[in-house]
Design an enzyme around this catalytic site. Structure first.
Site, mmCIF file in Angstrom:
data_model
loop_
_atom_site.group_PDB
_atom_site.id
_atom_site.type_symbol
_atom_site.label_atom_id
_atom_site.label_comp_id
_atom_site.label_asym_id
_atom_site.label_seq_id
_atom_site.Cartn_x
_atom_site.Cartn_y
_atom_site.Cartn_z
ATOM 1 C CG HIS A 1 -12.113 -19.899 14.122
ATOM 2 N ND1 HIS A 1 -12.572 -19.642 12.850
ATOM 3 C CD2 HIS A 1 -13.101 -19.500 14.966
ATOM 4 C CE1 HIS A 1 -13.778 -19.100 12.916
ATOM 5 N NE2 HIS A 1 -14.127 -19.003 14.190
ATOM 6 C CB CYS B 1 5.761 -0.187 4.843
ATOM 7 S SG CYS B 1 4.680 -1.241 3.870
ATOM 8 C CB THR C 1 0.909 -0.296 0.735
ATOM 9 O OG1 THR C 1 2.025 -1.197 0.819
ATOM 10 C CG2 THR C 1 1.081 0.627 -0.458
ATOM 11 C CG HIS D 1 -12.694 -15.833 12.908
ATOM 12 N ND1 HIS D 1 -13.675 -15.580 11.988
ATOM 13 C CD2 HIS D 1 -13.299 -15.805 14.119
ATOM 14 C CE1 HIS D 1 -14.843 -15.404 12.618
ATOM 15 N NE2 HIS D 1 -14.631 -15.524 13.917
ATOM 16 C CG ASP E 1 8.830 1.830 4.714
ATOM 17 O OD1 ASP E 1 8.057 2.653 5.263
ATOM 18 O OD2 ASP E 1 8.694 1.448 3.538
HETATM 19 C C1 RB5 Z 1 8.302 2.718 -0.028
HETATM 20 O O1 RB5 Z 1 8.313 3.746 -0.939
HETATM 21 C C2 RB5 Z 1 7.076 1.842 -0.220
HETATM 22 O O2 RB5 Z 1 7.218 1.057 -1.361
HETATM 23 C C3 RB5 Z 1 6.871 0.987 0.999
HETATM 24 O O3 RB5 Z 1 6.695 1.791 2.108
HETATM 25 C C4 RB5 Z 1 5.668 0.078 0.996
HETATM 26 O O4 RB5 Z 1 4.511 0.754 0.609
HETATM 27 C C5 RB5 Z 1 5.822 -1.203 0.300
HETATM 28 O O5 RB5 Z 1 4.952 -2.080 0.341
#
Ligand code: RB5
Length: 153
Positions: A136, A68, A70, A101, A11
């Site tokens: 596994h 993204c 996180t 695994h 993203d």
């Molecule tokens: C975008 O601001 C953020 O929410 C996205 O990149 C991500 O971290 C969502 O899981």
């Protein structure tokens, strides 16, 4: 033999990290398809996670790397697609064991969580490890059974 094809998607928060990952894939001699996003304009991670995940689920790509903020949202999106086992990692050992695994076919990482060098190290660990099968394999098959709505006990 067909070259190994990697799906990549991100993203807006991970455009720079995608460039780092693409240069790693170039270095490793792996081909990739970039499913976007292509700009840092705000966008919705499920769209891009699903595009790459569908390419992996269909066999068009063998593995996928998702990025993204996180790594969580885009990884969750990918795991909604049948046949996808996406692991969100911030360390190389988890990525390696996710392949060995869990036979993970996608890796997600967070550009707001880890830096580019660590991300490349994790991606390399993921892409060079191999599924061990054996005990596994049964457990991974149980994951597929859950996906089909079957009882596994
Ligand atoms: C975008 O601001 C953020 O929410 C996205 O990149 C991500 O971290 C969502 O899981």
């Amino acid at each position: 033999e067909e070259p190994v094809m990697i799906a990549i998607a991100n993203d807006h928060s991970a455009l720079e990290m995608k460039k780092e990952i693409m240069s790693l894939l170039d270095e490793m001699g792996l081909e990739y398809k970039d499913f976007g996003a292509y700009s840092s304009e705000s966008c919705n991670y499920p769209v891009f996670g699903a595009r790459a995940a569908r390419a992996v689920a269909s066999g068009e790509c063998e593995f996928g790397i998702l990025l993204c903020g996180t790594g969580l949202g885009i990884g969750l999106a990918a795991n909604k697609i049948k046949g996808i086992r996406c692991v969100t990692c911030s360390d190389p050992l988890s990525a390696e064991l996710g392949r060995r695994h869990n036979n993970a076919n996608m890796l997600s990482m967070g550009a707001r969580i880890i830096g580019p060098e660590l991300a490349k190290c994790i991606a390399r660990a993921f892409l060079t490890a191999q599924f061990e099968g054996g005990r596994h394999a049964l457990r991974v098959e149980m994951l597929s059974a859950l996906e089909r709505g079957e009882e596994i006990e």
